[in-house]
Design a protein around this motif. Structure first.
Motif, mmCIF file in Angstrom:
data_model
loop_
_atom_site.group_PDB
_atom_site.id
_atom_site.type_symbol
_atom_site.label_atom_id
_atom_site.label_comp_id
_atom_site.label_asym_id
_atom_site.label_seq_id
_atom_site.Cartn_x
_atom_site.Cartn_y
_atom_site.Cartn_z
ATOM 1 N N PRO A 115 0.823 -1.217 0.000
ATOM 2 C CA PRO A 115 0.000 0.000 0.000
ATOM 3 C C PRO A 115 0.855 1.264 0.000
ATOM 4 O O PRO A 115 1.885 1.331 0.669
ATOM 5 C CB PRO A 115 -0.819 -0.121 1.288
ATOM 6 C CG PRO A 115 -0.891 -1.590 1.535
ATOM 7 C CD PRO A 115 0.448 -2.120 1.093
ATOM 8 N N THR A 145 -2.150 5.374 -6.359
ATOM 9 C CA THR A 145 -2.240 4.995 -4.964
ATOM 10 C C THR A 145 -2.887 3.625 -4.959
ATOM 11 O O THR A 145 -3.883 3.394 -5.658
ATOM 12 C CB THR A 145 -3.083 5.993 -4.157
ATOM 13 O OG1 THR A 145 -2.481 7.283 -4.274
ATOM 14 C CG2 THR A 145 -3.146 5.598 -2.685
ATOM 15 N N VAL A 146 -2.295 2.696 -4.214
ATOM 16 C CA VAL A 146 -2.807 1.330 -4.170
ATOM 17 C C VAL A 146 -3.033 0.891 -2.734
ATOM 18 O O VAL A 146 -2.368 1.371 -1.817
ATOM 19 C CB VAL A 146 -1.845 0.334 -4.862
ATOM 20 C CG1 VAL A 146 -1.677 0.668 -6.335
ATOM 21 C CG2 VAL A 146 -0.491 0.293 -4.183
ATOM 22 N N ASP A 147 -4.007 -0.026 -2.559
ATOM 23 C CA ASP A 147 -4.109 -0.736 -1.295
ATOM 24 C C ASP A 147 -3.486 -2.110 -1.548
ATOM 25 O O ASP A 147 -2.742 -2.273 -2.515
ATOM 26 C CB ASP A 147 -5.557 -0.783 -0.781
ATOM 27 C CG ASP A 147 -6.523 -1.509 -1.711
ATOM 28 O OD1 ASP A 147 -6.076 -2.280 -2.588
ATOM 29 O OD2 ASP A 147 -7.741 -1.300 -1.549
ATOM 30 N N ALA A 207 -5.596 -3.387 -5.091
ATOM 31 C CA ALA A 207 -6.195 -2.619 -6.187
ATOM 32 C C ALA A 207 -5.599 -1.223 -6.279
ATOM 33 O O ALA A 207 -5.070 -0.688 -5.311
ATOM 34 C CB ALA A 207 -7.701 -2.505 -5.985
ATOM 35 N N THR A 248 -6.374 2.463 -6.235
ATOM 36 C CA THR A 248 -7.481 3.220 -5.647
ATOM 37 C C THR A 248 -7.556 4.650 -6.163
ATOM 38 O O THR A 248 -8.620 5.262 -6.125
ATOM 39 C CB THR A 248 -7.388 3.235 -4.115
ATOM 40 O OG1 THR A 248 -6.128 3.799 -3.729
ATOM 41 C CG2 THR A 248 -7.509 1.822 -3.550
ATOM 42 N N GLU A 249 -6.435 5.197 -6.619
ATOM 43 C CA GLU A 249 -6.406 6.550 -7.188
ATOM 44 C C GLU A 249 -5.382 6.598 -8.311
ATOM 45 O O GLU A 249 -4.365 5.909 -8.259
ATOM 46 C CB GLU A 249 -5.994 7.587 -6.141
ATOM 47 C CG GLU A 249 -7.010 7.875 -5.080
ATOM 48 C CD GLU A 249 -6.520 8.955 -4.113
ATOM 49 O OE1 GLU A 249 -6.004 9.988 -4.589
ATOM 50 O OE2 GLU A 249 -6.632 8.736 -2.907
ATOM 51 N N LEU A 295 -8.183 3.555 -13.871
ATOM 52 C CA LEU A 295 -8.861 3.188 -12.634
ATOM 53 C C LEU A 295 -9.923 2.116 -12.904
ATOM 54 O O LEU A 295 -10.049 1.152 -12.141
ATOM 55 C CB LEU A 295 -9.482 4.419 -11.983
ATOM 56 C CG LEU A 295 -9.942 4.262 -10.536
ATOM 57 C CD1 LEU A 295 -8.811 3.810 -9.628
ATOM 58 C CD2 LEU A 295 -10.521 5.569 -10.038
ATOM 59 N N GLN A 316 -7.926 -1.191 -14.020
ATOM 60 C CA GLN A 316 -6.986 -1.700 -13.019
ATOM 61 C C GLN A 316 -5.720 -2.273 -13.655
ATOM 62 O O GLN A 316 -5.041 -3.113 -13.070
ATOM 63 C CB GLN A 316 -7.650 -2.752 -12.130
ATOM 64 C CG GLN A 316 -8.742 -2.206 -11.236
ATOM 65 C CD GLN A 316 -8.188 -1.355 -10.107
ATOM 66 O OE1 GLN A 316 -7.377 -1.819 -9.308
ATOM 67 N NE2 GLN A 316 -8.602 -0.094 -10.044
#
Length: 128
Positions: A43, A62-64, A67, A69-70, A95, A98
């Motif tokens: 993340p 930006t990832v978790d 996925a 996420t931004e 987005l 993915q």
């Protein structure tokens, strides 16, 4: 060869071709990365860059753990009215997909391809 034999052969060839296409569609977005269910990211935010038509195209994601996420793109140095206007559209496509398998923006192929390359650089950093 009889007409019936050719017809059966043609049918079998067609079914085989359909099976190959169906199998390949399952891996369309994840040719360099595992399937979405198996994705593992560290993340955080990651940035990649690639040469566009007139400037560097920068993608920040930006990832978790699993996925994107931004997504934001800096295409400000690209051709005004063309490549420079593609950032929001390309970010939305990334987005949604993915991955880098996006349509891009018509008339802005170089900028779209640079965004894909920059995304891949960022994803490589994010991959565990």
């Amino acid at each position: 060869m009889s007409r019936e034999a050719v017809s059966t052969t043609t049918l079998i060839k067609g079914l085989a071709a359909c099976a190959v296409v169906a199998a390949s569609l399952g891996t369309l977005c994840f040719t360099e990365y595992p399937r979405k269910e198996a994705l593992a990211f560290t993340p955080g935010s990651y940035t990649g860059s690639a040469q566009g038509m007139e400037s560097e195209v920068t993608v920040t994601i930006t990832v978790d753990e699993a996925a994107i996420t931004e997504v934001s793109l800096d295409v400000s140095g690209e051709t005004q009215g063309l490549g420079a206007a593609t950032g929001d559209e390309l970010a939305a496509q990334i987005l949604a997909a993915q991955c880098d398998q996006i349509d891009g923006v018509a008339g802005c192929t170089v900028t779209s391809d640079a965004a894909k390359a920059a995304l891949n650089a960022a994803l490589e950093e994010a991959a565990m």
